[in-house]
Write a protein that holds these residues in place. Structure first.
Motif, short mmCIF file in Angstrom:
data_model
loop_
_atom_site.label_atom_id
_atom_site.label_comp_id
_atom_site.label_asym_id
_atom_site.label_seq_id
_atom_site.Cartn_x
_atom_site.Cartn_y
_atom_site.Cartn_z
N VAL A 27 0.86 -1.24 0.06
CA VAL A 27 -0.10 -0.02 -0.03
C VAL A 27 0.79 1.19 -0.02
O VAL A 27 1.70 1.33 0.70
CB VAL A 27 -1.00 -0.05 1.19
CG1 VAL A 27 -1.71 1.13 1.16
CG2 VAL A 27 -1.57 -1.16 1.34
N ASP A 28 0.49 2.21 -0.86
CA ASP A 28 1.18 3.36 -0.93
C ASP A 28 0.47 4.67 -0.13
O ASP A 28 -0.74 4.62 -0.46
CB ASP A 28 1.55 4.18 -2.31
CG ASP A 28 2.56 3.20 -3.04
OD1 ASP A 28 3.41 2.64 -2.32
OD2 ASP A 28 2.28 2.88 -4.21
N TRP A 29 1.03 5.13 0.90
CA TRP A 29 0.49 6.55 1.33
C TRP A 29 0.99 7.64 0.90
O TRP A 29 2.24 7.82 0.75
CB TRP A 29 0.48 6.32 2.86
CG TRP A 29 -0.22 5.12 3.41
CD1 TRP A 29 0.31 3.78 3.36
CD2 TRP A 29 -1.58 5.13 3.98
NE1 TRP A 29 -0.86 3.05 4.09
CE2 TRP A 29 -1.86 3.85 4.53
CE3 TRP A 29 -2.69 6.13 4.02
CZ2 TRP A 29 -3.08 3.32 4.96
CZ3 TRP A 29 -3.89 5.74 4.73
CH2 TRP A 29 -4.19 4.34 5.17
N TYR A 30 0.20 8.66 0.49
CA TYR A 30 0.70 10.14 0.03
C TYR A 30 -0.21 11.24 0.19
O TYR A 30 -1.42 11.13 0.51
CB TYR A 30 0.91 9.93 -1.36
CG TYR A 30 -0.05 9.79 -2.41
CD1 TYR A 30 -0.49 10.91 -2.82
CD2 TYR A 30 -0.63 8.34 -2.70
CE1 TYR A 30 -1.73 10.33 -3.76
CE2 TYR A 30 -1.40 8.17 -3.50
CZ TYR A 30 -2.11 9.31 -4.20
OH TYR A 30 -3.35 9.01 -5.13
N VAL A 31 0.31 12.26 0.07
CA VAL A 31 -0.59 13.75 0.48
C VAL A 31 -0.69 14.10 -1.02
O VAL A 31 0.46 14.42 -1.89
CB VAL A 31 0.36 14.50 1.35
CG1 VAL A 31 -0.66 16.00 1.20
CG2 VAL A 31 0.15 14.06 2.72
N GLY A 38 -8.30 20.71 -2.51
CA GLY A 38 -7.68 20.87 -1.38
C GLY A 38 -6.65 19.58 -1.59
O GLY A 38 -6.52 18.98 -2.28
N ARG A 39 -6.07 19.49 -0.22
CA ARG A 39 -5.00 18.31 -0.31
C ARG A 39 -5.56 17.44 0.96
O ARG A 39 -6.37 17.86 1.82
CB ARG A 39 -3.72 18.98 0.53
CG ARG A 39 -2.96 19.75 -0.52
CD ARG A 39 -1.78 20.66 -0.16
NE ARG A 39 -0.82 19.59 0.39
CZ ARG A 39 0.31 19.46 -0.56
NH1 ARG A 39 0.27 19.64 -1.75
NH2 ARG A 39 0.94 18.44 0.30
N SER A 40 -5.27 15.88 0.57
CA SER A 40 -5.78 14.88 1.32
C SER A 40 -4.76 13.82 1.53
O SER A 40 -3.78 13.87 0.80
CB SER A 40 -7.08 14.53 0.82
OG SER A 40 -8.17 15.28 0.83
N LEU A 41 -4.96 13.00 2.66
CA LEU A 41 -4.00 11.84 2.68
C LEU A 41 -4.71 10.81 1.82
O LEU A 41 -5.91 10.52 2.06
CB LEU A 41 -4.16 11.48 4.14
CG LEU A 41 -3.21 10.26 4.23
CD1 LEU A 41 -1.81 10.02 3.98
CD2 LEU A 41 -3.31 9.67 5.85
N PHE A 42 -4.04 10.13 0.98
CA PHE A 42 -4.58 8.89 0.15
C PHE A 42 -3.78 8.03 0.49
O PHE A 42 -2.65 7.50 0.77
CB PHE A 42 -4.36 9.32 -1.46
CG PHE A 42 -5.24 10.56 -1.94
CD1 PHE A 42 -6.41 10.32 -2.68
CD2 PHE A 42 -4.95 11.76 -1.81
CE1 PHE A 42 -7.22 11.36 -2.92
CE2 PHE A 42 -5.61 12.91 -2.29
CZ PHE A 42 -6.76 12.65 -2.75
N ARG A 43 -4.59 6.68 -0.02
CA ARG A 43 -3.83 5.22 0.14
C ARG A 43 -4.11 4.56 -1.33
O ARG A 43 -5.45 4.83 -1.85
CB ARG A 43 -4.83 4.60 1.17
CG ARG A 43 -4.30 3.23 1.00
CD ARG A 43 -5.29 2.38 2.17
NE ARG A 43 -6.60 2.22 1.94
CZ ARG A 43 -7.33 1.52 2.72
NH1 ARG A 43 -7.04 1.00 3.88
NH2 ARG A 43 -8.76 1.04 2.25
N PRO A 49 -7.92 1.84 -7.56
CA PRO A 49 -7.87 3.48 -7.65
C PRO A 49 -7.54 3.73 -6.42
O PRO A 49 -7.66 3.27 -5.23
CB PRO A 49 -9.36 3.79 -8.07
CG PRO A 49 -10.29 2.73 -7.87
CD PRO A 49 -9.46 1.47 -8.01
N ALA A 50 -6.85 4.88 -6.27
CA ALA A 50 -6.45 5.68 -5.05
C ALA A 50 -7.62 5.98 -4.19
O ALA A 50 -8.71 6.38 -4.98
CB ALA A 50 -5.73 6.96 -5.28
N GLU A 51 -7.65 5.89 -3.08
CA GLU A 51 -8.69 6.28 -2.04
C GLU A 51 -8.40 7.54 -1.13
O GLU A 51 -7.22 7.44 -0.61
CB GLU A 51 -9.07 5.15 -1.13
CG GLU A 51 -9.54 3.76 -1.98
CD GLU A 51 -9.44 2.62 -0.75
OE1 GLU A 51 -10.41 2.55 -0.23
OE2 GLU A 51 -8.25 2.16 -0.62
#
Length: 126
Positions: A27-31, A38-43, A49-51
């Motif tokens: 799993v990749d985690w990124y902002v 706006g900006r969010s934390l994604f998985r 697809p990215a969540e």
């Protein structure tokens, strides 16, 4: 169990009663930028697809604790990755609403908070 086991010296590994085995999932985690600008934390999981996980996350930092150390260090300061025993994940989160801070000239009046979580690395902490 259907999972290949690669243990040192070709020894079989005996799981104790109550053990749980799960298939590894990368799993990749990124902002990143969300659909609202706006900006969010994604998985991002493989082949999915990215969540969007948390809205309003403006920054994420990872720092590392090495065995015998007394402070967390930036990745560039880690001298031996096999000696890393813990990871500190820091998130900076801004309020979605504007003009709620006492200083409207900073960050469009958004409140900002820092959150941190420390994770010990399995099999490295005695």
């Amino acid at each position: 169990m259907g999972y290949p086991t690669n243990c040192p010296n070709n020894n079989l590994y005996q799981y104790s009663p109550g053990s749980q085995v799960a298939r590894l999932m990368a799993v990749d985690w990124y902002v990143g930028i969300n659909s609202r600008g706006g900006r969010s934390l994604f998985r991002k999981r493989m082949e999915l697809p990215a969540e969007e996980i948390v809205a309003g996350v403006s920054n994420m930092t990872l720092t590392y604790l090495q065995e015998g150390g007394d402070s967390f260090q930036a990745p560039a300061a880690v001298t031996n990755w096999s000696n890393v025993t813990a990871v500190r994940v820091g998130l900076t989160i801004d309020s979605i609403d504007q003009r709620i801070s006492s200083d409207a000239s900073v960050n469009e009046g958004r409140l900002q908070r820092e959150f941190a979580n420390v994770i010990t690395l399995r099999n490295r902490v005695l």
